[in-house]
Design an enzyme around this catalytic site. Structure first.
Site, PDB file in Angstrom:
ATOM      1  N   GLY A   1      -0.389  47.004  24.929  1.00 53.01           N
ATOM      2  CA  GLY A   1       0.871  46.889  25.674  1.00 53.01           C
ATOM      3  C   GLY A   1       1.466  45.494  25.597  1.00 53.01           C
TER       4      GLY A   1
ATOM      5  N   THR B   1      -8.004  54.530  27.179  1.00 61.20           N
ATOM      6  CA  THR B   1      -8.495  55.913  27.073  1.00 61.20           C
ATOM      7  C   THR B   1      -9.946  55.855  26.565  1.00 61.20           C
ATOM      8  OG1 THR B   1      -7.474  55.988  24.865  1.00 61.20           O
ATOM      9  CG2 THR B   1      -6.276  57.062  26.653  1.00 61.20           C
TER      10      THR B   1
ATOM     11  N   PHE C   1      -1.022  51.188  15.529  1.00 60.23           N
ATOM     12  CA  PHE C   1      -2.001  50.987  14.456  1.00 60.23           C
ATOM     13  C   PHE C   1      -2.427  49.532  14.301  1.00 60.23           C
ATOM     14  CE2 PHE C   1       0.276  54.887  13.346  1.00 60.23           C
ATOM     15  CZ  PHE C   1      -0.782  55.747  13.143  1.00 60.23           C
TER      16      PHE C   1
ATOM     17  N   GLU D   1      -6.895  44.217  16.029  1.00 63.68           N
ATOM     18  CA  GLU D   1      -6.995  42.943  16.744  1.00 63.68           C
ATOM     19  C   GLU D   1      -7.301  41.824  15.757  1.00 63.68           C
ATOM     20  OE1 GLU D   1      -9.435  43.180  20.284  1.00 63.68           O
ATOM     21  OE2 GLU D   1      -8.592  45.146  20.698  1.00 63.68           O
TER      22      GLU D   1
ATOM     23  N   LEU E   1     -10.742  55.274   8.314  1.00 66.83           N
ATOM     24  CA  LEU E   1     -11.077  53.859   8.117  1.00 66.83           C
ATOM     25  C   LEU E   1     -12.557  53.612   8.420  1.00 66.83           C
ATOM     26  CD1 LEU E   1      -7.927  52.209   9.778  1.00 66.83           C
ATOM     27  CD2 LEU E   1      -8.475  52.276   7.337  1.00 66.83           C
TER      28      LEU E   1
ATOM     29  N   CYS F   1     -12.036  50.913  19.470  1.00 61.10           N
ATOM     30  CA  CYS F   1     -11.375  52.134  18.971  1.00 61.10           C
ATOM     31  C   CYS F   1     -12.217  53.031  18.081  1.00 61.10           C
ATOM     32  CB  CYS F   1     -10.106  51.745  18.221  1.00 61.10           C
ATOM     33  SG  CYS F   1      -8.892  50.979  19.295  1.00 61.10           S
ATOM     34  N   PHE F   2     -12.832  52.475  17.042  1.00 59.77           N
ATOM     35  CA  PHE F   2     -13.429  53.353  16.024  1.00 59.77           C
ATOM     36  C   PHE F   2     -14.430  54.344  16.617  1.00 59.77           C
ATOM     37  CE2 PHE F   2     -12.733  50.600  11.953  1.00 59.77           C
ATOM     38  CZ  PHE F   2     -11.407  50.973  11.956  1.00 59.77           C
TER      39      PHE F   2
ATOM     40  N   LYS G   1     -15.114  41.127  15.715  1.00 58.48           N
ATOM     41  CA  LYS G   1     -14.585  40.671  14.430  1.00 58.48           C
ATOM     42  C   LYS G   1     -13.981  39.302  14.660  1.00 58.48           C
ATOM     43  CE  LYS G   1     -10.441  42.369  13.237  1.00 58.48           C
ATOM     44  NZ  LYS G   1      -9.282  43.285  13.029  1.00 58.48           N
TER      45      LYS G   1
HETATM   46  N1  LIG Z   1      -7.062  47.548  21.319  1.00 57.24           N
HETATM   47  C1  LIG Z   1      -6.519  47.933  20.187  1.00 57.24           C
HETATM   48  O1  LIG Z   1      -6.574  47.223  19.180  1.00 57.24           O
HETATM   49  C2  LIG Z   1      -5.798  49.244  20.085  1.00 57.24           C
HETATM   50  C3  LIG Z   1      -5.033  49.499  18.938  1.00 57.24           C
HETATM   51  C4  LIG Z   1      -4.359  50.707  18.841  1.00 57.24           C
HETATM   52  C5  LIG Z   1      -4.435  51.627  19.871  1.00 57.24           C
HETATM   53  N2  LIG Z   1      -5.184  51.351  20.978  1.00 57.24           N
HETATM   54  C6  LIG Z   1      -5.178  52.320  22.060  1.00 57.24           C
HETATM   55  O2  LIG Z   1      -4.233  51.845  23.033  1.00 57.24           O
HETATM   56  C7  LIG Z   1      -4.656  52.163  24.365  1.00 57.24           C
HETATM   57  C8  LIG Z   1      -4.754  50.885  25.171  1.00 57.24           C
HETATM   58  O3  LIG Z   1      -5.744  50.066  24.597  1.00 57.24           O
HETATM   59  P1  LIG Z   1      -5.941  48.553  25.050  1.00 57.24           P
HETATM   60  O4  LIG Z   1      -6.941  47.976  24.121  1.00 57.24           O
HETATM   61  O5  LIG Z   1      -4.620  47.911  25.202  1.00 57.24           O
HETATM   62  O6  LIG Z   1      -6.593  48.767  26.502  1.00 57.24           O
HETATM   63  P2  LIG Z   1      -6.813  47.668  27.634  1.00 57.24           P
HETATM   64  O7  LIG Z   1      -7.981  48.112  28.409  1.00 57.24           O
HETATM   65  O8  LIG Z   1      -6.809  46.300  27.018  1.00 57.24           O
HETATM   66  O9  LIG Z   1      -5.486  47.752  28.519  1.00 57.24           O
HETATM   67  C9  LIG Z   1      -5.168  48.857  29.295  1.00 57.24           C
HETATM   68  C10 LIG Z   1      -4.510  48.350  30.569  1.00 57.24           C
HETATM   69  O10 LIG Z   1      -3.990  49.470  31.289  1.00 57.24           O
HETATM   70  C11 LIG Z   1      -4.104  49.169  32.679  1.00 57.24           C
HETATM   71  N3  LIG Z   1      -3.979  50.420  33.426  1.00 57.24           N
HETATM   72  C12 LIG Z   1      -4.808  51.479  33.445  1.00 57.24           C
HETATM   73  N4  LIG Z   1      -4.307  52.456  34.215  1.00 57.24           N
HETATM   74  C13 LIG Z   1      -3.132  51.999  34.713  1.00 57.24           C
HETATM   75  C14 LIG Z   1      -2.135  52.542  35.549  1.00 57.24           C
HETATM   76  N5  LIG Z   1      -2.246  53.790  36.034  1.00 57.24           N
HETATM   77  N6  LIG Z   1      -1.047  51.788  35.856  1.00 57.24           N
HETATM   78  C15 LIG Z   1      -0.924  50.534  35.359  1.00 57.24           C
HETATM   79  N7  LIG Z   1      -1.832  49.964  34.539  1.00 57.24           N
HETATM   80  C16 LIG Z   1      -2.914  50.695  34.224  1.00 57.24           C
HETATM   81  C17 LIG Z   1      -5.449  48.496  32.800  1.00 57.24           C
HETATM   82  O11 LIG Z   1      -5.530  47.733  33.989  1.00 57.24           O
HETATM   83  C18 LIG Z   1      -5.472  47.639  31.539  1.00 57.24           C
HETATM   84  O12 LIG Z   1      -5.010  46.327  31.783  1.00 57.24           O
HETATM   85  C19 LIG Z   1      -5.975  52.911  24.188  1.00 57.24           C
HETATM   86  O13 LIG Z   1      -5.713  54.279  24.181  1.00 57.24           O
HETATM   87  C20 LIG Z   1      -6.471  52.469  22.823  1.00 57.24           C
HETATM   88  O14 LIG Z   1      -7.284  53.442  22.223  1.00 57.24           O
HETATM   89  C21 LIG Z   1      -5.855  50.175  21.119  1.00 57.24           C
HETATM   90  O1  LIG Z   2     -14.295  46.373   5.650  1.00 56.34           O
HETATM   91  C1  LIG Z   2     -14.517  46.299   6.865  1.00 56.34           C
HETATM   92  C2  LIG Z   2     -13.492  46.260   7.829  1.00 56.34           C
HETATM   93  C3  LIG Z   2     -13.827  46.187   9.168  1.00 56.34           C
HETATM   94  N1  LIG Z   2     -15.117  46.149   9.544  1.00 56.34           N
HETATM   95  C4  LIG Z   2     -15.454  46.121  10.983  1.00 56.34           C
HETATM   96  O2  LIG Z   2     -14.849  47.243  11.602  1.00 56.34           O
HETATM   97  C5  LIG Z   2     -14.471  46.944  12.934  1.00 56.34           C
HETATM   98  C6  LIG Z   2     -13.005  47.270  13.172  1.00 56.34           C
HETATM   99  O3  LIG Z   2     -12.222  46.393  12.402  1.00 56.34           O
HETATM  100  P1  LIG Z   2     -10.644  46.536  12.290  1.00 56.34           P
HETATM  101  O4  LIG Z   2     -10.297  47.892  11.880  1.00 56.34           O
HETATM  102  O5  LIG Z   2     -10.181  45.430  11.440  1.00 56.34           O
HETATM  103  O6  LIG Z   2     -10.197  46.183  13.779  1.00 56.34           O
HETATM  104  P2  LIG Z   2      -9.705  47.038  15.036  1.00 56.34           P
HETATM  105  O7  LIG Z   2      -8.995  46.072  15.896  1.00 56.34           O
HETATM  106  O8  LIG Z   2     -10.835  47.796  15.620  1.00 56.34           O
HETATM  107  O9  LIG Z   2      -8.609  48.037  14.448  1.00 56.34           O
HETATM  108  C7  LIG Z   2      -8.875  49.412  14.222  1.00 56.34           C
HETATM  109  O10 LIG Z   2      -8.705  50.156  15.412  1.00 56.34           O
HETATM  110  C8  LIG Z   2      -7.386  50.014  16.006  1.00 56.34           C
HETATM  111  C9  LIG Z   2      -7.416  50.752  17.324  1.00 56.34           C
HETATM  112  O11 LIG Z   2      -7.173  52.109  17.204  1.00 56.34           O
HETATM  113  C10 LIG Z   2      -6.369  50.575  15.020  1.00 56.34           C
HETATM  114  O12 LIG Z   2      -5.073  50.476  15.580  1.00 56.34           O
HETATM  115  C11 LIG Z   2      -6.450  49.781  13.710  1.00 56.34           C
HETATM  116  O13 LIG Z   2      -5.528  50.332  12.767  1.00 56.34           O
HETATM  117  C12 LIG Z   2      -7.866  49.890  13.178  1.00 56.34           C
HETATM  118  O14 LIG Z   2      -8.003  49.089  11.992  1.00 56.34           O
HETATM  119  C13 LIG Z   2     -14.795  45.459  13.136  1.00 56.34           C
HETATM  120  O15 LIG Z   2     -16.038  45.338  13.770  1.00 56.34           O
HETATM  121  C14 LIG Z   2     -14.872  44.919  11.724  1.00 56.34           C
HETATM  122  O16 LIG Z   2     -15.707  43.792  11.611  1.00 56.34           O
HETATM  123  C15 LIG Z   2     -16.143  46.193   8.613  1.00 56.34           C
HETATM  124  O17 LIG Z   2     -17.313  46.178   8.956  1.00 56.34           O
HETATM  125  N2  LIG Z   2     -15.807  46.263   7.291  1.00 56.34           N
END
Ligand SMILES: NC(=O)c1ccc[n+]([C@@H]2O[C@H](COP(=O)([O-])OP(=O)(O)OC[C@H]3O[C@@H](n4cnc5c(N)ncnc54)[C@H](O)[C@@H]3O)[C@@H](O)[C@H]2O)c1
Ligand SMILES: O=c1ccn([C@@H]2O[C@H](COP(=O)(O)OP(=O)(O)O[C@H]3O[C@H](CO)[C@@H](O)[C@H](O)[C@H]3O)[C@@H](O)[C@H]2O)c(=O)[nH]1
Length: 560
Positions: free
Chosen positions: A58, A139, A210, A213, A275, A324-325, A387
């Site tokens: 967010g 989630t 997508f 981090e 992935l 996530c994964f 990572k």
């Molecule tokens: N972290 C990632 O890299 C990543 C990437 C792509 C998708 N996602 C997906 O996006 C979603 C969020 O992930 P995130 O890593 O940002 O989670 P997060 O835990 O960092 O953040 C979620 C936030 O939502 C807040 N929250 C929960 N319920 C609430 C409510 N009812 N009202 C207001 N705030 C509320 C929590 O306090 C928290 O700060 C997940 O479904 C995750 O799978 C995450």
């Molecule tokens: O060749 C590789 C690439 C990654 N990793 C590991 O895999 C994990 C995930 O890496 P990465 O995918 O780069 O980071 P995330 O932030 O978890 O991102 C994944 O998960 C997110 C949450 O859903 C998606 O949005 C992204 O597209 C997806 O790449 C980490 O521990 C990495 O070190 C490996 O071991 N080998």
């Protein structure tokens, strides 16, 4: 249902008044006609956006949306006051290269732009004034009840949806940003229509994120694609068009893809599963490499040059981590089971199983090399985040490996350049009862956290690299290619200086070992300093010596 927002033609980037062009990857008849329909629709102009959930997704996503659309008001809300306070302070709650500048410009404004990014705990007010609401809450995997350990916990999503329904007095486009099981939008629509006030209309879209981090900002600034799923009717398409227009503020229009709601929801889980599957595949191959003398980096290179395979996500490692994964594959496994597809469930489950196996295999290699006893031996763990370039530790391989080492009664000394010490303690306490595994009174009896690499390594028998932070590497720094040099660099990596391996060597116990779970070191250079080096998917020290001998004399043992 008719479009839920005011429909007015938007300005295209060249100033003409026409709707956002979107494309579909598979130009089947249905998609093509849908794209044409979207093109011919006037599309609404969103003016006020609310995002529920100020987390890793967010916060950065809305910062970029606000940054690139100065005419929009974007308010990110959360239940957590400390999190919102941090977003409003100079010390953001998450570390992400390039994020600070993007947030500050939109949040604080400048001489030539007004602030348009706000962080607040006033959830009701932000929903009430928004035309479009992103639901970006967590989630996680369910920990109890039906589907525990596999299914997604949807209570946060549901409570956000209920709040929108209760508060809304005007029409809203509700956008699933969180990763959710396929057909979640159905439940959302049902709740909204059951609780919403009479006459208030809601349209639910799927718009999975997508970003990865560590590279969130470049991923958001130049995404491979923006996916928008909607119902294929006039109101659904119009809402999709309105959201497409938000992204069209900076994303090339042919990268904005629309499809049906269910495809969009499932595509997110599918992308993560594919992935992660690549990583488990290369990690499974790394085990064969270690047993035969093949080198997994050479295997990845050889296979990755096949354009059908491609070179990305083929780095063998100590195991994938992150929030996530694992969660998303377990969710896919659960969905497959509930659809009575046990073979499919078992297939995806095996991706996670190999990941667990990889972590255990790595620990066993350490134990074997250290003469089958770690009792009271100091082990320096370099890297705790899952990572590099993030301070996030969720599902980090380091947590499970440290637990394994603790079980062997090792003395563990941890250094990570970005993870806060209190987070490390929290993760180690929270991961089962580590202290009882170690048979010690408290986790602090056998773990120390250091704030520099030299203190962590002093007197250690072994160094274990668990995160690929650049500062742990001793490899020559590759000159950037012309393409890399021209890429926007909004996501600078952290620039801590490289560690001095010879200084470390002077302070370690003999024989001194390095176990490289990320293949960041040049093993030969470290061997010249006297280290014994074991890398993932590569021959161990003895193999390396044999290979050197072979290279020097043209003779040497056969690899098998
Ligand atoms: N972290 C990632 O890299 C990543 C990437 C792509 C998708 N996602 C997906 O996006 C979603 C969020 O992930 P995130 O890593 O940002 O989670 P997060 O835990 O960092 O953040 C979620 C936030 O939502 C807040 N929250 C929960 N319920 C609430 C409510 N009812 N009202 C207001 N705030 C509320 C929590 O306090 C928290 O700060 C997940 O479904 C995750 O799978 C995450
Ligand atoms: O060749 C590789 C690439 C990654 N990793 C590991 O895999 C994990 C995930 O890496 P990465 O995918 O780069 O980071 P995330 O932030 O978890 O991102 C994944 O998960 C997110 C949450 O859903 C998606 O949005 C992204 O597209 C997806 O790449 C980490 O521990 C990495 O070190 C490996 O071991 N080998």
């Amino acid at each position: 249902m008719s479009p839920s927002i005011e429909l007015s033609p938007a300005q295209s980037s060249n100033g003409s008044s026409r709707p956002a062009a979107v494309r579909t990857i598979t130009p089947g008849a249905e998609h093509l006609s849908r794209t044409m329909e979207l093109l011919s629709l006037p599309h609404g102009r969103v003016q006020n956006i609310c995002c529920i959930g100020a987390g890793y997704v967010g916060g950065p996503t809305c910062a970029v949306i606000a940054n690139k659309n100065p005419h929009l008001k974007v308010t990110v809300v959360d239940l957590s006051q400390p999190r919102i306070d941090a977003w409003n302070s100079p010390h953001l709650p998450i570390y992400e290269p390039g994020l600070q500048e993007i947030v500050e410009l939109a949040r604080d404004g400048s001489a030539d732009r007004k602030p348009n990014l706000f962080f607040s705990t006033d959830v009701d007010a932000a929903i009430a004034e928004a035309d479009l609401v992103f639901v970006s809450v967590n989630t996680p995997t369910k920990v109890s009840g039906t589907g525990a350990g596999f299914a997604s916990e949807l209570s946060y999503v549901e409570s956000a949806i209920r709040k929108i329904a209760e508060v809304a007095t005007t029409d809203k486009i509700v956008v699933e940003k969180s990763t959710v099981p396929v057909r979640t939008a159905d439940s959302m629509r049902e709740i909204l229509s059951a609780i919403g006030k009479p006459g208030v209309r809601f349209e639910v879209l799927s718009n999975p994120e997508f970003l990865a981090e560590g590279t969130a900002i470049p991923d958001l600034l130049t995404p491979d694609r923006i996916l928008i799923g909607s119902l294929v009717n006039e109101s659904g398409l119009s809402a999709a068009s309105a959201l497409a227009n938000v992204y069209a503020g900076w994303v090339p229009r042919d990268r904005i893809i629309t499809m049906n709601l269910w495809s969009s929801e499932l595509a997110k889980l599918a992308a993560n599963a594919l992935l992660a599957q690549r990583i488990s595949s290369i990690n499974a191959l790394s085990a064969i490499c270690e047993a035969t003398g093949a080198d997994v980096e050479e295997i990845a290179f050889a296979c990755g040059t096949d354009t059908r395979i491609g070179s990305k996500m083929l780095r063998a490692s100590v195991g994938f981590g992150g929030s996530c994964f694992k969660k998303d594959i377990l969710s896919l496994t659960y969905i497959s089971e509930t659809l009575h597809l046990p073979e499919v469930a078992a297939y995806w489950r095996s991706v996670v199983d190999i990941n667990e196996y990889q972590k255990d295999r790595f620990t066993n290699r350490i134990i074997t090399c250290l003469y089958n006893s770690l009792t009271n031996k100091k082990i320096a763990v370099l890297g705790f985040s899952y990572k590099k370039d993030t301070g996030d530790t969720r599902e980090s391989a380091a947590i499970s490996i440290i637990k394994n080492l603790a079980g062997e009664r090792a003395k563990i000394s941890i250094y990570d350049p970005k993870v806060e010490e209190r987070q490390i303690w929290q993760d180690l306490q929270g991961y089962g009862n580590v202290s009882s595994v170690a048979g010690a009174g408290s986790v602090k009896d056998f773990v120390t956290v250091e704030n520099n690499v030299y203190d962590a390594c002093a007197d250690a028998h072994a160094i274990i690299i668990l995160t690929e932070w650049d500062e742990f590497s001793n490899k020559a720094i590759a000159k950037p290619t012309a393409a890399q040099a021209n890429k926007p660099t909004n996501g600078h990596a952290s620039t801590n200086p490289r560690m001095d391996w010879s200084r470390v060597a002077d302070t370690m116990k003999r024989p001194m070992f390095v176990f490289d779970g990320r293949n960041v070191v040049d093993a030969r250079a470290l061997e010249e300093l006297g280290f014994r080096v074991e890398c993932i998917g590569k021959p161990g020290t003895n193999w390396a010596k044999e290979r050197m001998l072979q290279a020097q004399t043209g003779k040497g043992a056969s690899p098998v």
